[in-house]
Design a protein around this motif. Structure first.
Motif, PDB file in Angstrom:
ATOM      1  N   MET B  25       0.850  -1.294  -0.029  1.00  0.00           N
ATOM      2  CA  MET B  25       0.188  -0.010  -0.060  1.00  0.00           C
ATOM      3  C   MET B  25       1.016   1.315  -0.051  1.00  0.00           C
ATOM      4  SD  MET B  25      -2.801   1.015   2.604  1.00  0.00           S
ATOM      5  CE  MET B  25      -4.120  -0.372   2.354  1.00  0.00           C
ATOM      6  N   ASP B  26       0.417   2.255  -0.788  1.00  0.00           N
ATOM      7  CA  ASP B  26       1.194   3.348  -0.702  1.00  0.00           C
ATOM      8  C   ASP B  26       1.037   4.276   0.566  1.00  0.00           C
ATOM      9  OD1 ASP B  26       0.319   6.859  -1.374  1.00  0.00           O
ATOM     10  OD2 ASP B  26       2.156   5.861  -1.978  1.00  0.00           O
ATOM     11  N   ASP B  27       2.124   4.688   1.152  1.00  0.00           N
ATOM     12  CA  ASP B  27       2.383   5.378   2.147  1.00  0.00           C
ATOM     13  C   ASP B  27       1.379   6.498   2.738  1.00  0.00           C
ATOM     14  OD1 ASP B  27       4.533   3.603   3.080  1.00  0.00           O
ATOM     15  OD2 ASP B  27       6.229   5.396   2.423  1.00  0.00           O
ATOM     16  N   THR B  28       0.984   7.456   1.606  1.00  0.00           N
ATOM     17  CA  THR B  28       0.058   8.285   1.825  1.00  0.00           C
ATOM     18  C   THR B  28      -1.357   7.900   1.976  1.00  0.00           C
ATOM     19  OG1 THR B  28       1.227   9.815   0.360  1.00  0.00           O
ATOM     20  CG2 THR B  28      -0.766  10.454   0.805  1.00  0.00           C
ATOM     21  N   GLU B  29      -1.574   6.664   1.126  1.00  0.00           N
ATOM     22  CA  GLU B  29      -2.951   6.132   1.104  1.00  0.00           C
ATOM     23  C   GLU B  29      -3.125   5.416   2.401  1.00  0.00           C
ATOM     24  OE1 GLU B  29      -5.072   2.481  -1.269  1.00  0.00           O
ATOM     25  OE2 GLU B  29      -3.190   3.564  -2.126  1.00  0.00           O
ATOM     26  N   LEU B  30      -2.185   4.741   3.006  1.00  0.00           N
ATOM     27  CA  LEU B  30      -2.076   3.928   4.216  1.00  0.00           C
ATOM     28  C   LEU B  30      -2.387   5.015   5.640  1.00  0.00           C
ATOM     29  CD1 LEU B  30      -1.709   1.523   6.038  1.00  0.00           C
ATOM     30  CD2 LEU B  30       0.705   2.023   6.175  1.00  0.00           C
ATOM     31  N   ARG B  31      -1.740   6.280   5.147  1.00  0.00           N
ATOM     32  CA  ARG B  31      -1.611   7.162   6.482  1.00  0.00           C
ATOM     33  C   ARG B  31      -3.123   7.583   6.505  1.00  0.00           C
ATOM     34  NH1 ARG B  31      -0.211  12.454   6.961  1.00  0.00           N
ATOM     35  NH2 ARG B  31       0.514  12.709   4.841  1.00  0.00           N
ATOM     36  N   ILE B  32      -3.679   8.226   5.405  1.00  0.00           N
ATOM     37  CA  ILE B  32      -4.956   8.672   5.253  1.00  0.00           C
ATOM     38  C   ILE B  32      -5.843   7.571   5.917  1.00  0.00           C
ATOM     39  CG2 ILE B  32      -7.100   9.256   3.678  1.00  0.00           C
ATOM     40  CD1 ILE B  32      -4.923  10.190   1.687  1.00  0.00           C
ATOM     41  N   LYS B  33      -5.914   6.273   5.672  1.00  0.00           N
ATOM     42  CA  LYS B  33      -6.788   5.189   6.177  1.00  0.00           C
ATOM     43  C   LYS B  33      -6.535   5.137   7.582  1.00  0.00           C
ATOM     44  CE  LYS B  33      -7.954   0.733   4.905  1.00  0.00           C
ATOM     45  NZ  LYS B  33      -7.777  -0.674   4.218  1.00  0.00           N
ATOM     46  N   ILE B  34      -5.397   5.318   8.229  1.00  0.00           N
ATOM     47  CA  ILE B  34      -5.094   4.991   9.614  1.00  0.00           C
ATOM     48  C   ILE B  34      -5.715   6.221  10.299  1.00  0.00           C
ATOM     49  CG2 ILE B  34      -3.408   5.148  11.255  1.00  0.00           C
ATOM     50  CD1 ILE B  34      -1.575   3.629   9.627  1.00  0.00           C
ATOM     51  N   ASP B  35      -5.512   7.524   9.698  1.00  0.00           N
ATOM     52  CA  ASP B  35      -6.177   8.582  10.499  1.00  0.00           C
ATOM     53  C   ASP B  35      -7.579   8.520  10.429  1.00  0.00           C
ATOM     54  OD1 ASP B  35      -3.628   9.529  10.989  1.00  0.00           O
ATOM     55  OD2 ASP B  35      -3.581  11.021   9.564  1.00  0.00           O
ATOM     56  N   LEU B 112       2.018   4.126  15.038  1.00  0.00           N
ATOM     57  CA  LEU B 112       3.136   3.237  14.983  1.00  0.00           C
ATOM     58  C   LEU B 112       3.014   1.868  14.769  1.00  0.00           C
ATOM     59  CD1 LEU B 112       3.880   4.981  18.635  1.00  0.00           C
ATOM     60  CD2 LEU B 112       5.492   5.156  16.495  1.00  0.00           C
ATOM     61  N   THR B 113       1.803   1.259  14.706  1.00  0.00           N
ATOM     62  CA  THR B 113       1.586  -0.048  14.404  1.00  0.00           C
ATOM     63  C   THR B 113       1.434   0.002  12.966  1.00  0.00           C
ATOM     64  OG1 THR B 113      -0.786  -0.012  14.948  1.00  0.00           O
ATOM     65  CG2 THR B 113       0.626  -0.953  16.354  1.00  0.00           C
ATOM     66  N   ARG B 114       0.996   0.914  12.227  1.00  0.00           N
ATOM     67  CA  ARG B 114       0.667   1.147  10.844  1.00  0.00           C
ATOM     68  C   ARG B 114      -0.297  -0.014  10.336  1.00  0.00           C
ATOM     69  NH1 ARG B 114       5.080   4.142   8.901  1.00  0.00           N
ATOM     70  NH2 ARG B 114       4.147   3.983   6.862  1.00  0.00           N
ATOM     71  N   VAL B 115      -1.371   0.115  11.300  1.00  0.00           N
ATOM     72  CA  VAL B 115      -2.677  -0.473  10.624  1.00  0.00           C
ATOM     73  C   VAL B 115      -3.736   0.384  11.377  1.00  0.00           C
ATOM     74  CG1 VAL B 115      -2.000  -3.098  10.743  1.00  0.00           C
ATOM     75  CG2 VAL B 115      -2.787  -1.992  12.841  1.00  0.00           C
ATOM     76  N   ILE B 173      -6.621  -0.978  21.923  1.00  0.00           N
ATOM     77  CA  ILE B 173      -5.020  -0.503  21.781  1.00  0.00           C
ATOM     78  C   ILE B 173      -4.552  -2.062  21.626  1.00  0.00           C
ATOM     79  CG2 ILE B 173      -2.952   0.113  23.030  1.00  0.00           C
ATOM     80  CD1 ILE B 173      -4.506   2.537  22.549  1.00  0.00           C
ATOM     81  N   LEU B 174      -4.665  -3.028  22.450  1.00  0.00           N
ATOM     82  CA  LEU B 174      -4.199  -4.167  22.449  1.00  0.00           C
ATOM     83  C   LEU B 174      -4.170  -5.099  21.157  1.00  0.00           C
ATOM     84  CD1 LEU B 174      -4.396  -5.347  26.010  1.00  0.00           C
ATOM     85  CD2 LEU B 174      -2.311  -4.502  24.940  1.00  0.00           C
ATOM     86  N   LYS B 175      -5.711  -4.784  20.550  1.00  0.00           N
ATOM     87  CA  LYS B 175      -5.905  -5.617  19.456  1.00  0.00           C
ATOM     88  C   LYS B 175      -5.095  -4.976  18.215  1.00  0.00           C
ATOM     89  CE  LYS B 175      -8.423  -8.092  16.756  1.00  0.00           C
ATOM     90  NZ  LYS B 175      -8.087  -9.695  16.572  1.00  0.00           N
ATOM     91  N   THR B 176      -5.025  -3.605  18.417  1.00  0.00           N
ATOM     92  CA  THR B 176      -4.320  -3.072  17.121  1.00  0.00           C
ATOM     93  C   THR B 176      -2.867  -3.394  17.150  1.00  0.00           C
ATOM     94  OG1 THR B 176      -5.891  -1.021  17.537  1.00  0.00           O
ATOM     95  CG2 THR B 176      -3.843  -0.643  16.025  1.00  0.00           C
ATOM     96  N   PHE B 177      -2.243  -3.535  18.289  1.00  0.00           N
ATOM     97  CA  PHE B 177      -1.011  -4.107  18.497  1.00  0.00           C
ATOM     98  C   PHE B 177      -0.519  -5.253  17.890  1.00  0.00           C
ATOM     99  CE2 PHE B 177       2.568  -5.904  21.117  1.00  0.00           C
ATOM    100  CZ  PHE B 177       3.438  -5.405  20.517  1.00  0.00           C
ATOM    101  N   VAL B 178      -1.328  -6.312  18.105  1.00  0.00           N
ATOM    102  CA  VAL B 178      -1.420  -7.575  17.781  1.00  0.00           C
ATOM    103  C   VAL B 178      -1.585  -7.642  16.072  1.00  0.00           C
ATOM    104  CG1 VAL B 178      -2.552  -9.825  17.809  1.00  0.00           C
ATOM    105  CG2 VAL B 178      -2.424  -8.734  19.855  1.00  0.00           C
ATOM    106  N   ARG B 179      -2.096  -6.851  15.804  1.00  0.00           N
ATOM    107  CA  ARG B 179      -2.441  -6.821  14.203  1.00  0.00           C
ATOM    108  C   ARG B 179      -1.298  -5.913  13.569  1.00  0.00           C
ATOM    109  NH1 ARG B 179      -7.552  -8.060  12.239  1.00  0.00           N
ATOM    110  NH2 ARG B 179      -6.636  -7.540  10.140  1.00  0.00           N
TER     111      ARG B 179
END
Lengths: 70, 492
Positions: B25-35, B112-115, B173-179
């Motif tokens: 995934m493109d970095d910008t696309e990923l960042r938008i999705k995360i935010d 930080l987990t990039r998901v 938070i923990l679930k996001t960390f696991v993924r």
């Protein structure tokens, strides 16, 4: 020795908490979280193509001055 | 930038790219999705935290004025010092700092987990319960149902509501960390995970155990100090370790030192609470162990201080431009100051002067305000434009907010540090009557109220600005950074 139930519970909780901390540390070492090579790269892990190293973020005031002059 | 440094930067960026596991995934696309995955949840946490900041600040200001105008508002039981002061402490600790901190941790965890955030629906329940718990607890204090232990004044039922709210906060938070999609756990993430695991243990033990007498006093201060250890401080350090390098655009000076700092912090800090009971009826060895641990805290504090200073060194000119950096650097410097001061205050020879004086109140505000609150302001200034896709409309208000709060807290802390020290010397001097030791503090208490008034003025401006931004009122600014390139944005 006749320890009250509360004291036993406290000791039990403390042992569990300490064990979890040790396990986390052991896990992290096994996953090479603290190896020198990964540490050097880990420092860069907050940067990517979109927000790369060398590109400062959040320069709002700089931009505002330009706009104020307009 | 020289050719050599350009090459270094490119190499570093390539290394960072290779280090991640998200090439699909493109970095910008990923960042938008995360935010986007955290937008509404984080905004709710921030907005409600600002409500408690406003309420808590007003309580604090009333309490401060009462120190030199003791009869003011004294005819209303609800507004007496014994109720207003704990209401101030609890609303700013569990309302403002906890909710703003929770919002910041959510956003940072996803970044930080990039998901994208997992189980985000739980956070609506969390925010609701947390706010209900704080509202109920504050009302109970004001109407005379406090438990009478500092930091633990909320009735148990309010504590239970907040505890359930925290579970609904911790699980996503923990679930996001696991993924997570990163191999390396960045130092800020270590602090976040630690706080999420430690805080419930602390809170449940203190709120729902059965303690009496001396043991209750010991538990009270074990909890009181550890609330800073496991919750307030990790939030602040996670923010500093993320935003300093991010805003400057350079990595942390010594990443190795930052991890050494984290683990030594984990080892020493949780022993510190009993230094609040120096001279108290606890076993001497227990107090001494706490004093030793307090002094050992110099190790992680210096690790953090050296790292933050060296990271910012040669980039101080950026303080002119970045609101986030201004608040973050102010907060990071305050962390060093408050921690070293705290280690010194744990020594018996110093504690016998500062104990039971305004000096301690100054120290507390250096920690929870100059360190923690200023870092949270910085984080909100950075995060909100990325969530709302709308830049802060009035940079002048940001400047005003910074200077009012910075000057306010400096006046506050300096006045109480000097006044408190003299107060302690006078209290220990048998030639000075107790009432004289009190009267001599009054000029410093006026200064404290002045500092507090400036801080509250800063809060009002900040909240007004926040509302403008959420409503998208005021001029639209096209400042960096944006989700898209500024050229594309300006076409909107």
């Amino acid at each position: 020795m006749n320890l009250p139930l509360a004291a036993l519970l406290v000791v039990l909780v403390a042992v569990i908490a300490a064990s979890v901390a040790l396990a986390a540390f052991y896990w992290a070492v096994r996953r090479k979280q603290f190896s020198i090579r990964d540490l050097n790269e880990g420092a860069y892990s907050i940067f990517d193509n979109d927000e790369p190293v060398g590109k400062p973020q959040d320069l709002m005031f700089d931009d505002s001055r330009k706009q104020d002059k307009r | 930038m020289t050719q050599e440094s350009k090459t270094n930067v490119n190499e570093a960026t390539e290394r960072a790219k290779a280090f991640h596991q998200h090439e699909t995934m493109d970095d910008t696309e990923l960042r938008i999705k995360i935010d986007e995955s955290v937008t509404s949840q984080t905004a709710i946490f921030f907005a409600t935290s600002l409500f408690w900041l406003l309420i808590g600040s007003i309580f604090g200001l009333i309490a401060s004025y009462k120190m030199h105008w003791p009869d003011w508002l004294g005819e209303y039981a609800v507004l007496t010092f014994g109720r207003i002061r704990p209401a101030h402490l609890n609303t700013v600790a569990y309302g403002w700092i906890s909710l703003a901190g929770a919002g910041t941790l959510l956003w940072m965890t996803s970044r930080l987990t990039r998901v994208p955030l997992q189980w985000g629906w739980m956070l609506y329940i969390s925010a609701f319960l947390w706010n209900v718990g704080v509202a109920f607890g504050t009302a109970a204090i004001l109407f005379g149902y406090s438990r009478g232990m500092e930091w633990l004044e909320f009735p148990r039922i309010a504590g239970a509501i907040i505890a359930v709210g925290f579970v609904f906060f911790a699980l996503p938070i923990l679930k996001t960390f696991v993924r997570r999609k990163v191999k390396h756990i960045y130092v800020s993430l270590w602090y976040i995970l630690a706080s999420v695991v430690w805080f419930p243990l602390l809170y449940l033990t203190a709120n729902f155990g059965h303690y009496q007498g001396v043991v209750e006093a010991g538990m009270n201060w074990w909890y009181g100090h550890n609330l800073l250890t496991v919750w307030v401080t990790p939030i602040g350090l996670a923010i500093a370790y993320y935003f300093l390098p991010k805003v400057i655009g350079r990595p942390i000076y010594s990443y190795y030192l930052s991890l050494l700092g984290f683990w030594s912090f984990a080892l020493f800090y949780n022993w510190n609470g009993i230094h609040h009971l120096i001279g108290g009826p606890l076993p001497t060895w227990l107090v001494t162990v706490s004093i030793v641990a307090s002094v050992m805290m110099v190790i992680p504090v210096l690790a953090v201080a050296v790292n933050h200073h060296m990271t910012t060194f040669k980039h101080f000119n950026m303080l002119k431009y970045s609101p986030t950096l201004r608040f973050t650097v102010f907060g990071a410097m305050s962390y060093t100051a408050v921690s070293l001061q705290g280690s010194a205050m744990a020594l018996r020879s110093i504690n016998e002067v500062t104990h039971f004086t305004h000096y301690t109140v100054g120290h507390a505000h250096l920690g929870v305000y100059a360190f923690s609150t200023m870092l949270l302001f910085g984080a909100i200034y950075y995060i909100m434009p990325r969530l709302s896709k709308w830049e802060w409309p009035y940079p002048r208000l940001v400047r005003l907010h910074f200077w009012l709060t910075a000057i306010g807290v400096i006046i506050y802390v300096v006045a109480l540090t000097i006044g408190g020290w003299y107060q302690g010397l006078n209290m220990n001097n048998s030639d000075v009557s107790f009432i004289d030791s009190v009267v001599k503090t009054i000029p410093y208490l006026y200064l404290r109220s002045l500092g507090g008034t400036l801080m509250v003025a800063g809060h009002l401006i900040f909240i007004y600005h926040f509302v403008l931004m959420v409503k998208r009122a005021g001029p639209r600014r096209f400042a960096p950074p944006w989700f898209k390139k500024p050229v594309e944005e300006s076409a909107v």
